[in-house]
Design an enzyme around this catalytic site. Structure first.
Site, short mmCIF file in Angstrom:
data_model
loop_
_atom_site.label_atom_id
_atom_site.label_comp_id
_atom_site.label_asym_id
_atom_site.label_seq_id
_atom_site.Cartn_x
_atom_site.Cartn_y
_atom_site.Cartn_z
N CYS A 95 0.86 -1.31 0.09
CA CYS A 95 -0.11 -0.08 -0.12
C CYS A 95 0.76 1.32 -0.13
O CYS A 95 2.01 1.22 -0.06
CB CYS A 95 -1.07 -0.25 1.01
SG CYS A 95 -0.03 0.01 2.85
N ALA A 134 3.34 1.50 2.57
CA ALA A 134 4.62 0.80 2.24
C ALA A 134 5.58 1.31 1.47
O ALA A 134 6.84 1.33 1.64
CB ALA A 134 4.08 -0.79 1.91
N ARG A 174 13.20 -4.28 4.84
CA ARG A 174 13.98 -4.02 3.67
C ARG A 174 15.46 -3.92 3.50
O ARG A 174 16.04 -3.78 2.62
CB ARG A 174 13.52 -2.45 3.15
CG ARG A 174 12.20 -2.21 3.01
CD ARG A 174 11.89 -2.54 1.30
NE ARG A 174 12.55 -1.61 0.66
CZ ARG A 174 12.61 -1.54 -0.56
NH1 ARG A 174 11.99 -2.44 -1.29
NH2 ARG A 174 13.21 -0.64 -1.28
N HIS A 187 5.19 5.93 -3.22
CA HIS A 187 6.64 6.73 -3.44
C HIS A 187 6.37 8.12 -3.94
O HIS A 187 7.06 8.98 -3.75
CB HIS A 187 6.95 5.84 -4.80
CG HIS A 187 7.18 4.39 -4.45
ND1 HIS A 187 7.26 3.47 -5.65
CD2 HIS A 187 7.57 3.80 -3.28
CE1 HIS A 187 7.34 2.37 -5.15
NE2 HIS A 187 7.58 2.37 -3.92
#
Lengths: 441, 482, 441, 482
Positions: free
Chosen positions: B62, B65, B96, B195
């Site tokens: 999502c 994230a 990550r 992003h």
């Protein structure tokens, strides 16, 4: 009484795991089931990914993929589309629709929708259960037991007031709590069976998440308790709940079908196992099988072997409520001084506990644990443990940086022995390292 | 060849047959088979960046994230608050593997996971007051933090909190930048919008805000490298060896200052196009900084990229570049000599995010491996146009496929290696198909640059050639267990 | 063929454990038995102390307390006095008189004496068996199997050519090798029993050295196979020898009572267990029980989970001959590169092995193991492993600095899974540490 | 009191009844009950240092154990060869926990176990040639080793090897002292003769052979402290704090040079009387070095000993000593205040070697614990005469008791703690009796000096008061398991 809190508005290195994840986990212990997270796509992606990394296994979960406009206008439409597709494509026996904070905060009452949907689609023969588990209330343990309670309720309601069939005198319901690994559940099933009982386990992670290679494309659970078995629960002679958090579903069974229950809130160590086996002995009239008498001998002997390495050491533990108290009892049994117990949220058990428990996060564990020899928590505690130079025992959820933690057995005499030896060896290596500087390199 | 294309199409059609009509029609638009035409023009009709269907579990995440997990998380001298209930903060913790140097609590806070841990009352009464307190608390607990970002979770957007106002007020009060990011999980179809939202926040609050003491002719920034397993480090040393000066890393092992000075670069070098192309185009538009894409996966592409980068500078840099290539080529040939015979002809299928489905192709090909199918979790049209020319004819391209589709394809194509995310991993294991988690390199890395290729080659060999796959399939052994 | 040696006159950090200690160990697996070390007091004191530290348990051993003058004049007198006292005071069922290098070098032929003594004292009903095990020949494995062979021989001779009674079709002899822990032996017994067989185990360390608390003042063994059971061996349908070193006693049984045997030289890992279970399935006509099929699933799954952490890693192992080759097979199964295998002495198995094996000491292991990720040996290798920065897995004998190693199970699917996870976690922590410098502290 | 003495005697008589007549008579001579008379005169008729009976497993070791394991092993800059078959070298490895500083292979070789690993041919043809080669090999492998000792195992004495000749020859050839020690295991009745043989070798090859550059008025040596768990270090700092200079430690953390210069001491301080009294008397006789015994177990005895040592020097030292005692007394009172209430009245039984059966009494008494029975593994008459005065009336004293006797006594006396060797440990565990391994402090230590008492007190508490003993005995729990 003895529940305490550090006063700070923020959580640093949180211990809490969202209850919706606990709910998804419980669903994994039912056969041909799927959890449907009613929320944003990310809720499902995140919990699937975290569960996958812990169990190193596939996880059965779906999403209603809510987006901004869906939430504002009609989340039910998404849910309907999701249910239709899942049922048409995979034909699950059980769908648990887990509401998230997104649905909860937006005020969607989707249980009414599910009742309606079930009525209309009854022919498809799939049990659909709504459980609302917003992340701002409770933790993994709560979500897990709430889903079990939901399933038990649905089974009871499915019976519709009819008598549950002839009582099965040799049949026991086992409700294993969320802090038990699939390995633990397998061990408990074996122990109870060895007293001559048939065991119905819900949820049964031992056949779904212990790691197996049954192939096929089903995104449904590939193990766990079949729904048909669950219906037989109502005929059982007794319910054994492992962990105080499992008392609520046990009580439902008692109320609905007059099945008495016993809660074992202690899970780890000699005394806890003695209590369980004494109970089974009494209930079955069968004396403790030879194998467990041997295991008890072996355990006591290992406790003797280990006692000096434990004595004088101290520990901090940060785990879910049931888990942290059970671990504390085991630590006490081994003569370990407790520097601090931390749980993510308050429960009745904690309120009634003799032990002082802090509601907090792993940062609080770091504060309480200064000088401790041993740190017990999920894998996120590894770094904190290193910072306060404590040996680290991974337990609880998640443990994504170790192999096989999901099959570790720490219940029963055999599990307790493994615990005694594993932690004892950490303490030995620790003592050795302390002397290292002074020795020849 | 056309027979091959035809048989591939049949394979896809067969696979989609299980869906109801509408779904089948919809899904089929997400498939394409590479051909000469596509290779040459790069244009494609593949559908992408569409909403995933409810009840079809995708591998996507999502917006939260995308913002917290990908873009902001690696900025090491800031504290990033997962703002809302505790779940998301827990889920996105340590997933990550963004490496970062520094001392915890001094110039690095990445090992700390901070969440505002909303309780029911915060939902009912709103979380703005709490957010103020949190900012003060953070200033107290981490006095050396250089900034705070507020990463919104779903409920924040629903209950009408004004985090922008709080951020403004608290920036003034505690004297460090506090950046509100509206990355609630229900926004957009995937992490991709996250992003973008994260990029916008960088643009609105940090980009261009600081000066660089001394500028040089060789100043560059690395954009879109998250230093997974040390990727950015393995890249940076090559640029430096060439004679360039890296003034900023966005955002792996990066600092808040680097976000504020990158506009001083002479050239922005972008690796992950998907997650940060907005930033390059913005810097180009607003500050006239040129940018170029590069690819540091595998020696062929790395060498190509190094030369292309060098070409943007002078002879000095070009000479350095050639010397360097000469030096590393020997090492790389040795690596290829060792691993290629063990990997030649192995068939690979990919489903990854960001830049990897196309960027890693060269690395596989350097090892003699063949990409038979590839696609993006959350690609956009511009990703796909960039991908076709890099793939062989007959390669299947898909967008946001479901778990079912992937599994079917893998079996039908009889692949030797699958590269995707952790959620997919164990499905393939159970099918007896070697798998690499290609988001965070599955406990390994770096994979970028020449250092990274050594690890990449070794990892692929270790994965594909582990004896366990034979044990798994051995029918004689299977008989034993029945 | 592939057995190699470093040329050096001295042993640095010896791997060899005296065969007489192996002999004493084997005796511990027989009930109401005692080992009598015919040598200097120190021989008994040392081996008792070493065995005690490894098993963290009492060890039944006695000494003939030879001194200078006894050796020169009449060692038999000491032996007679010792036997008289031990028999009178403790009434053992079995005494194994283990000759040391002291008796061997001094040329005492005490087996003649024992024959005479037994004839004269036959009424006392105690089996007395002489086994000469000087330290300069072989290692622990050899002494252990020689004592088992001695006991089997004595049982056969005790039968005196008479028919051994009705064959027992459901009865199996299990001869577990010296590298098996009491935990391993227990596991093997359970596996074989689960195919419907009765198992006679010699020696049976699982009931004597797994750790139990039966009290009393007997300096005899407090568990193990009773002599009466051993006599039943001759009626068994089959003999299963675990470890090539156990072939000799198995062959004795074949020669004397026409009992066929099967040697399993591989002990560890999936393939070795598959072979054992396939054999049991075939022999019994019973298909592999569900429990082991589950365990196999779990094992394979754990191998998948672990494979990447193993692949590309390398190991050095220094263990007794059977043990080192079995471990090597498991390492290969996991994709681990073998940097060196070291055994203390040559055996037939090693000569025939495909693998290159070095006869040497732990110092040789250090040389061979440069750059290895994993080191497997007894606890004396811990420091060498640290010097070459390899992760250390304790196995073999002695392991006196860890708790519970004597109950570790590494055989069967369950044991293999434990091994896969334990070593895998070492490799993970190792990789983690490698990155640590580069990371935020 | 006399009733008590009588009941104790009955108890012993009862216990010995199981033996055949001759054995009973023999064994009864190894028992004594402390009374006023013995306390005052210290004389005793107890039989000790006698041959153990075949078939009666004692806790004793052999001469090799006494020489290699106790005396020579800790000398850190030498290589000690276990000469003969490999068994003994393996058995005696790492059993004593003698700590030593230094760098492996440079000035410390204690972590290496060296054996000549006799094969059958060495027995048949003799091992002297091999021994020569070994010496050369050692010189090559460990060029910095300052000396070699040859610790003979049984066969060496039987096959007629001339290790003395080899040692002489090789000393000349390789240029470092090589010392042959005839400590074959069959010599003597216990490890005690091994100590003596080892001492003789020190005397014959090293004692008095080197000079001390600068001698001072406060030079002392610590004799008979093997630095188990760091004991000698905890002792040395006290002597140094007092103003003395320790020029040699025999032999814990000691070097070959220290063996050769100790005769330059102004005073030799001996802790373990049993294993090194020959050395003190020899240095006194040959070099006129006075010596005294001391006891650093427990604050009472430590303070007594410190004062007695100070009294052998001047006011300067005496003043330092008093100041130091003042300082430590506060610490020690705190320790006693913490642990005494948890240990008061606990009954202790001991069977140990060396000096400990008598030396540790004070430490137990400081904690309020009572020694109800004590004895030596390999004591001599002079040990026993030193012991009676330190023990209370009614204490049972035994010499070299069998396992059976000890177990009987422990039950009859209803003790709370047993202190003996590892071979005995698990017998007591199974009886539910807390146990401390008192040879090598059971993974712990140091126990000497004030630092050591902190550890000693904690250890006794940890052992006696572990919850496991209650769990073991709890009859209710036992019922569960039946």
């Amino acid at each position: 009484m003895t529940v305490k809190r550090f006063v700070k508005p923020v959580s640093v290195n949180p211990l809490t795991v969202g209850p919706s994840l606990g709910g998804v986990l419980a669903v994994q212990g039912c056969y041909r089931a799927i959890a449907l997270l009613h929320g944003a796509q990310g809720c499902a992606a995140f919990s699937k990914s975290l569960l996958t990394r812990h169990f190193r296994d596939t996880i059965a979960v779906q999403t209603s993929a809510l987006q901004e406009m869906d939430v504002i206008f009609d989340a039910d439409r998404n849910l309907e589309e999701a249910l239709n597709l899942v049922i048409a494509k995979h034909r699950p026996d059980l769908i648990v629709v887990i509401g998230t904070e997104l649905t909860d905060v937006s005020g969607t009452d989707y249980s009414a929708f599910i009742r309606k949907y079930t009525r209309e689609q009854a022919s498809r023969g799939c049990l659909i259960i709504p459980v609302i588990l917003p992340d701002f209330n409770g933790s993994l343990e709560l979500g897990y037991s709430a889903v079990v309670e939901g399933i038990v309720d649905a089974v009871i309601q499915g019976q519709g007031g009819r008598a549950p069939g002839k009582p099965a005198a040799g049949q026991i319901n086992l409700l294993p709590g969320s802090c038990l690994t699939p390995g633990d559940v397998m061990e408990l099933k074996e122990i109870i069976s060895d007293f001559g009982f048939e065991v119905i386990t819900i949820p049964d992670l031992s056949t779904s998440l212990s790691g197996h290679l049954l192939t096929g494309f089903s995104p449904l659970t590939r193990g766990g308790a079949p729904l048909d078995d669950l219906k037989q629960m109502l005929r059982s002679r007794y319910t054994i709940a492992i962990g105080a958090s499992m008392e609520r579903p046990a009580r439902r069974l008692q109320n609905a079908a007059c099945i008495p229950y016993q809660v074992f809130s202690g899970i780890h160590g000699l005394c806890a196992t003695d209590e369980l086996l004494a109970f089974l002995q009494q209930l079955s009239g069968v004396s403790v099988p030879l194998r467990y008498r041997w295991q008890r001998e072996n355990l006591l002997d290992s406790m003797l072997d280990a006692h000096f390495h434990y004595a004088g050491s101290s520990a901090v533990a940060a785990l879910e409520p049931d888990h942290v108290l059970s671990m504390a009892a085991w630590l006490k049994e081994m003569g370990v001084m407790i520097k601090g117990l931390v749980a993510p949220c308050e429960t009745q058990l904690l309120k009634e506990a003799e032990q002082e428990v802090w509601i907090g996060d792993l940062d609080d564990a770091e504060t309480l644990g200064k000088g401790a020899d041993l740190w017990i928590s999920n894998c996120h505690g590894r770094k904190g443990a290193a910072r306060i130079r404590a040996s680290f025992l991974a337990a609880g959820f998640p443990v994504s940086d170790e192999l096989g933690s999901y099959v570790n057995v720490s219940v029963g005499y055999r599990g307790a022995m493994d615990l005694v030896n594993r932690v004892g060896n950490m303490l030995i290596r620790r003592e050795e390292a302390r002397h290292e500087d002074r020795l020849c390199q | 060849m056309s027979t091959d294309l035809g048989s591939k199409q049949n394979l896809i059609d067969e696979m989609l047959e299980v869906y109801p009509d509408k779904a089948r029609k919809d899904r089929s638009k997400h498939y394409e088979i590479n051909d000469e035409n596509l290779i040459n023009c790069g244009k494609c009709s593949i559908k992408s960046n569409m909403k995933s269907r409810p009840g079809v579990m995708t591998v996507r995440g999502c917006a939260y994230a995308g913002s917290k997990g990908v873009v902001w998380g690696p900025i090491k001298d800031m504290v990033h608050i997962s703002h809302g209930p505790v779940g998301c903060g827990q889920y996105s913790w340590g997933t990550r593997r963004n490496y970062a140097t520094g001392t915890l609590g001094v110039d690095n806070f990445t090992a700390m996971q901070i969440t505002s841990d909303f309780q029911e009352k915060d939902i009912v009464f709103g979380g703005d007051k709490k957010l103020e307190e949190i900012c003060r608390e953070i200033k107290e607990m981490f006095p050396l933090a250089k900034g705070i970002s507020i990463q919104s979770e779903c409920p924040v957007g629903l209950i009408g909190d004004d985090i922008e106002a709080v951020a403004k007020k608290m920036t003034a009060e505690i004297g460090i930048p506090i950046i509100p990011v509206r990355c609630e999980g229900f926004r957009g179809v995937s992490q991709s919008l996250g992003h973008h939202i994260a990029n916008d926040a960088i643009r609105d609050f940090l980009m261009g805000r600081r000066e660089l003491e001394e500028c040089g002719p060789y100043d560059v920034s690395i954009i879109g490298d998250y230093n997974i397993g040390g990727d950015a480090w393995a890249s940076r040393i090559l640029l430096e060896e060439m004679g360039l000066r890296v003034i900023a890393q966005w955002s792996g092992d990066g600092s808040i200052n680097e976000l504020a000075i990158a506009h001083k670069s002479k050239l922005n070098l972008i690796h992950c196009f998907r997650s940060m192309n907005y930033m390059c185009t913005t810097m180009e538009r607003e500050y006239g900084v040129p940018w170029m894409e590069y690819n540091f996966f595998g020696p062929t592409k790395t060498i190509e990229s190094l030369r292309a980068i060098a070409d943007r500078f002078d002879d000095h840099i070009r000479d350095n570049c050639e010397k360097m290539i000469e030096k590393y080529r020997i090492q790389m040939d040795a690596i290829i000599g060792k691993y290629r015979p063990r990997l030649e002809g192995k068939k690979v299928m990919l489903l990854i995010g960001g830049l990897r489905p196309r960027h890693t192709i060269g690395a596989y090909e350097d090892l003699g491996m063949e990409i038979v199918a590839a696609g993006y979790e959350f690609g956009h049209k511009d990703d796909y146009t960039r991908t076709f020319p890099d793939l062989k004819e007959g390669t299947i391209i898909y967008d946001d496929p479901s778990a079912y589709e992937l599994e079917e394809l893998a079996q039908k194509l009889d692949i030797d290696l699958m590269g995707a995310g952790v959620k997919e991993k164990y499905v393939y294991h159970k099918m007896g198909i070697p798998f690499r988690q290609m988001h965070s390199w599955d406990y390994s890395g770096p994979y970028h640059g020449f250092d990274g290729f050594k690890v990449f080659a070794r990892d692929m060999d270790m994965t594909v050639n582990s004896p366990v796959w034979d044990l798994l399939k051995d029918p004689q052994r299977k008989a034993v267990s029945v």
